[in-house]
Design a protein around this motif. Structure first.
Motif, PDB file in Angstrom:
ATOM      1  N   ILE A  56       0.840  -1.199   0.000  1.00 46.28           N
ATOM      2  CA  ILE A  56       0.000   0.000   0.000  1.00 46.28           C
ATOM      3  C   ILE A  56       0.878   1.254   0.000  1.00 46.28           C
ATOM      4  CG2 ILE A  56      -1.721   1.293   1.310  1.00 46.28           C
ATOM      5  CD1 ILE A  56      -2.710  -1.396   2.415  1.00 46.28           C
ATOM      6  N   TYR A  57       1.913   1.222   0.818  1.00 46.46           N
ATOM      7  CA  TYR A  57       2.814   2.363   0.951  1.00 46.46           C
ATOM      8  C   TYR A  57       3.493   2.682  -0.374  1.00 46.46           C
ATOM      9  CZ  TYR A  57       5.745   5.413   3.880  1.00 46.46           C
ATOM     10  OH  TYR A  57       6.344   6.502   4.472  1.00 46.46           O
ATOM     11  N   GLU A  64       1.896   8.956  -6.534  1.00 49.00           N
ATOM     12  CA  GLU A  64       2.056  10.368  -6.206  1.00 49.00           C
ATOM     13  C   GLU A  64       3.310  10.968  -6.832  1.00 49.00           C
ATOM     14  OE1 GLU A  64       1.994  10.619  -1.982  1.00 49.00           O
ATOM     15  OE2 GLU A  64      -0.194  10.528  -1.853  1.00 49.00           O
ATOM     16  N   LYS A 115       2.625   1.628  -3.481  1.00 47.11           N
ATOM     17  CA  LYS A 115       1.671   1.966  -4.544  1.00 47.11           C
ATOM     18  C   LYS A 115       1.309   3.442  -4.464  1.00 47.11           C
ATOM     19  CE  LYS A 115      -2.718   0.588  -6.605  1.00 47.11           C
ATOM     20  NZ  LYS A 115      -3.846  -0.377  -6.559  1.00 47.11           N
ATOM     21  N   LYS A 116       1.029   3.916  -3.264  1.00 48.78           N
ATOM     22  CA  LYS A 116       0.684   5.319  -3.058  1.00 48.78           C
ATOM     23  C   LYS A 116       1.859   6.221  -3.445  1.00 48.78           C
ATOM     24  CE  LYS A 116      -1.113   8.411   0.562  1.00 48.78           C
ATOM     25  NZ  LYS A 116      -0.026   9.403   0.611  1.00 48.78           N
TER      26      LYS A 116
END
Length: 213
Positions: A85-86, A93, A88-89
């Motif tokens: 998750i970390y 960004e 991918k974000k």
């Protein structure tokens, strides 16, 4: 191998193919298999310490023919579970500075080798043996080669500016890191099962055990 600079955390190590390979996406099947064995047993080793490990490869300039390396960075299990998750974000960004079109490639189904064309530069991050994400680098002049490690530093609470700007560690510290890693790795070193290794005869006699451990 143990990195001499950009050493993110204890246990941080490198998978370095023996043959000259500029990207794992261009490696032949034998080299790919060897890399996967190292990854498999590094995952086992860190799992025994209740840790997960993140693998990163960055290939920016194929024309320079630089030998590729894969970073393996261990982290506590709770952080490891949040790593997909970390990252991918973070990739989504930061995507604007790398390319005109956003492009996040999920490698969990096909694997990195089948997800990125051979002649494309890329950044990849994979979580244990379960695949991960990759990004095709369209502008190699603006891509920061330390970007992936800076994300890891953020996850681990390490000061990225200090870690990524630090000079090479003194020789006695490097030797200490190497010896500590050798002690950890000895029990999981799958190359000991190969011909000439001290476990070769044992696993020749018990092929089923060799494939199941």
């Amino acid at each position: 191998a143990i990195p001499s600079i950009h050493h993110v955390t204890n246990g941080h190590c490198l998978i370095v193919p023996r043959e000259h390979v500029i990207a794992t996406t261009q490696a032949d099947e034998d080299v790919q298999e060897e890399i996967m064995y190292f990854r498999k047993f590094l995952v086992k080793m860190f799992a025994a310490q209740k840790q997960g490990c993140v693998f990163q490869e960055i290939v920016i300039n194929l024309e320079r023919q630089r030998h590729t390396v894969i970073d393996c960075v261990p982290m506590p299990k709770d952080l490891f579970l949040d790593a997909p998750i970390y990252f991918k974000k973070a990739i989504l960004e930061s995507d604007e500075q790398w390319s005109v079109n956003k492009k996040l490639v999920d490698t969990r189904e096909k694997g990195l080798w089948r997800s990125i064309p051979k002649n494309f530069p890329f950044f990849s991050v994979e979580f244990g043996t379960g695949g991960g994400f990759a990004h095709v680098i369209e502008d190699k002049d603006t891509f920061n080669p330390a970007w992936g490690k800076s994300v890891l530093c953020g996850m681990l609470g390490e000061p990225a500016q200090v870690v990524l700007r630090a000079k090479r560690a003194p020789l006695h510290i490097e030797r200490s890191r190497v010896e500590q890693f050798k002690k950890m790795w000895h029990r999981f070193d799958w190359t000991r099962r190969l011909k000439g290794g001290d476990l070769h005869a044992k696993f020749q006699q018990k092929p089923k055990s060799a494939s199941s451990t």
